[in-house]
Every structure is written in structure tokens, then in C-alpha cells.
Design an enzyme around this catalytic site. Structure first.
Site, PDB file in Angstrom:
ATOM      1  CB  CYS A 145      54.430 -67.051  68.413  1.00  0.00           C
ATOM      2  SG  CYS A 145      55.547 -68.409  68.147  1.00  0.00           S
ATOM      3  CG  ASP A 146      51.173 -65.579  66.601  1.00  0.00           C
ATOM      4  OD1 ASP A 146      51.984 -64.683  66.890  1.00  0.00           O
ATOM      5  OD2 ASP A 146      51.264 -66.286  65.586  1.00  0.00           O
ATOM      6  CB  CYS A 178      53.669 -70.333  66.705  1.00  0.00           C
ATOM      7  SG  CYS A 178      54.622 -70.206  68.212  1.00  0.00           S
TER       8      CYS A 178
END
Ligand code: NAP
Length: 310
Positions: A140-141, A137
Site C-alpha cells: 500500500c505505502d 502494508c
């Protein structure tokens, strides 16, 4: 177990589940919608701008779109539960569902909208180094990879989108694809190819993720001549598609060879009376937010007709 028999329980959120919730709520079926404990909102919670959802000429952020669908569900009286369904007995006339808190529910009908999960390459070190360089993701990261050289594996729209997004942070993004042509749509390919921070590595597969406590590189194999090499990367984003989340209904509802729920023709009816399925759990082909929402609507209409006939 509560003695109340609900008209309809919807399992899963995302565009399919929430749209089913809007239609069924508006039809006054007083549905209960299980959103999932960690996955509420589905895959769009992990995306940034959605440019192609009709009605938003300036685009809409994935999480905002989901919040709007959720609010629309609640407006029509759909009860949202932030928990998972962990067990389902779907073959009887009354369906029995158990949630993660141990509550047991009875329902006359069920809509399955559990979507799909990220596909893994299947390497031992991919799992071991997950969260230590390996991710599924970018939104997200991605932030953790500022000024680093990272790799994205895959040749579809997800890989293009992840790679483009990651160039906001990374110094260089290498897109690794196992063939020499991409599956992604032209607009996404053009955008990736025009991005000076993205490089393409064709005919290449990842055969190992290197590193002890954190990822330090990848072992690669050329799919044409079989030659192997190692390259230093501090991050790997896996964007090779999705698998249907059908484990919970396996053995009860008919699935196809790839694990997608089978439905009857153009309908959302499964092989079990009163059980309907929609969204990415069913769809091999289109897998768009708008098509998932469309089948969520169909599932609610199918359930409403079924309940009216019983
Ligand atoms: P996808 O279209 O199925 O593409 C998966 C890619 O990963 C393919 O290029 C495939 O290679 C590769 N792959 C599969 N298994 C692999 C493995 N074990 N090792 C290495 N490579 C592997 O999946 P997706 O990109 O997630 O897209 C899914 C759907 O969502 C599509 O309909 C797409 O249009 C849609 N989507 C749309 C957008 C958007 O419009 N903004 C964004 C994301 C996704 P091969 O090509 O060789 O099979």
C-alpha cells in the site's frame, strides 16, 4: 427487521469466507456473505504475487485471486454485501445480526471468517506517526519511500516479504529483529539475504518512533546487552504478525487465551449450536491462503449438515 430467516450468513471475506460462500452457494443455501466495508477480500488484497497457491504455476496476484473467488461465489448465487456486521447475537436458535447500515438479519446458522488484523508493537508514537512514516502494508505505502532508508521490524515470512518488496523503492531496507535467528521459511530468508539492499540488525527491538509531524528515526535497544541507540529512518514497516479479529464474538463464542475462536476437534463447530468458524480467526499454526480456503470449505459442509439435520 426483515422477517425472512436466512439459512446461512457468512461474516468475513478472504479465502476462508469466499470458499465457504462457494460451497454454501453451490449447496443452494442462498447464503448472504458480508465482505466488510473496507476490508473486503481480506489480507491478500494487500499482497502482490502469491507463488504457492496450488493451481497457479506462474503465481497469481493476491487481489486477482480474491476477485476470482468472489466471482465464483456469485456464480453459485451467494449474495455478497460490502458492509460490516457490527453486532451479533449468536446464542439462540435464530441468530440475529446487525450490519453497518442498520439492517437486522435473522439466520439459522452463521460462519465466522473475520480473519486477523496486523499486530502493533504497542508504542504511543507508533500510532501517532501511523501514515506519517509508520505503516503495516508495503504494497500500500512502499511507493512513498522512494530512495529513502527505511526499517522493517519482524523475523517471519511477512517481514521478509515486506523487506524484499520495499527494495523496489527504497535505497536501503534495514530488517530489525529481536533475536539472532529468523522464524521465516528458508526460501524467504535466502531471498532477503541475497538482496544487496537489505541489511539485518539482529538482537534489536524498537522502543520508540522519533519525529514530530513525520517519522525521522527509531530508538532501539539491544536485547542482549540492553544498550540503547538512535538511528535515522524515514519509514518503519511493522510486520510482527497478526491478532485474530474476534472482538465481536467475545463473551459469546469460546476463545482461547490469545483470542482465537475455539472449535470442536477437527470440525469448524464452535461452542454455540449453528455457529461455525474458519480461517485465520481459528488458525494459530498454518495461516496460509490455501489452509484458510480449506477450512472455509469445511465450515460450509458443517453448516450444510447442521441445517439438513434441523
Ligand atoms: P509470524 O510468523 O508470527 O512472525 C512474527 C515475527 O515478528 C516473529 O519473528 C516475531 O519474533 C516477531 N515479533 C512478534 N511480536 C513482536 C514484537 N512485539 N516486537 C518485535 N518483534 C515481534 O508472523 P508473519 O510473518 O506475519 O507470518 C504469519 C504466517 O503467514 C506464517 O505462517 C507465514 O508463513 C505466513 N506467511 C507466508 C508468506 C508466504 O509464504 N509468501 C508471506 C507472509 C506470511 P520471534 O521470532 O522472536 O517470535
Amino acid at each position: 427487521m426483515s422477517e425472512k430467516i436466512h439459512e446461512l450468513v457468512i461474516v468475513g471475506s478472504g479465502p476462508a469466507g469466499y470458499t465457504a460462500g462457494i460451497y454454501a452457494g453451490r449447496a443452494q443455501l442462498e447464503p448472504i456473505l458480508y465482505e466488510g466495508s473496507v476490508t473486503a477480500g481480506g489480507a491478500l488484497m494487500n499482497t502482490t504475487e502469491v507463488e504457492n497457491f496450488p493451481g497457479f504455476p506462474d503465481g497469481v496476484m493476491g487481489p486477482d485471486l480474491m476477485d476470482n473467488l468472489k466471482a465464483q461465489c456469485e456464480k453459485f448465487g451467494t449474495k455478497l454485501v460490502r458492509d460490516d456486521i457490527v453486532d451479533m447475537k449468536l446464542d439462540g436458535e435464530i441468530k440475529i445480526l446487525t450490519d453497518g447500515s442498520g439492517n437486522v438479519l435473522k439466520a439459522k446458522s452463521v460462519i465466522l471468517a473475520t480473519g486477523s488484523a496486523y499486530k502493533e508493537i504497542g508504542l504511543t508514537n507508533e500510532k501517532r506517526l501511523s501514515g506519517r512514516g509508520v505503516s503495516w502494508c508495503a504494497t500500500c505505502d512502499g511507493f512513498f519511500f522512494r530512495d529513502q532508508e527505511i526499517a522493517v521490524v519482524g523475523g517471519g515470512d511477512s517481514a521478509m516479504e515486506e523487506a524484499n518488496f520495499l527494495t523496489r523503492f527504497a535505497k536501503k531496507v534495514v530488517l530489525i529483529h529481536r533475536r539472532d535467528s529468523l522464524r521465516a521459511s528458508k526460501i524467504m530468508v535466502d531471498r532477503a539475504k541475497a538482496n544487496p539492499k537489505i541489511e539485518f540488525l539482529w538482537n534489536t527491538e524498537v522502543i520508540d518512533v522519533l519525529g514530530e509531524d513525520k517519522m525521522t528515526g527509531l530508538k532501539l535497544r539491544n536485547t542482549v546487552d540492553g544498550s540503547e541507540s538512535e538511528k535515522p529512518f524515514t519509514g518503519l514497516f511493522v510486520a510482527i504478525g497478526h491478532l485474530p479479529r474476534s472482538e465481536l464474538v467475545k463473551g459469546q463464542v469460546d476463545l482461547d487465551a490469545e483470542g482465537y475462536v475455539k472449535v470442536d476437534g477437527r470440525s469448524t463447530r464452535t461452542n454455540l449450536t449453528g455457529v461455525f468458524a474458519c480461517g485465520d480467526l481459528v488458525d494459530h499454526t498454518y495461516r496460509q491462503a490455501i489452509t484458510a480456503a480449506g477450512t472455509g470449505c469445511e465450515a460450509a459442509l458443517d453448516a450444510e449438515r447442521f441445517l439438513a439435520g434441523h
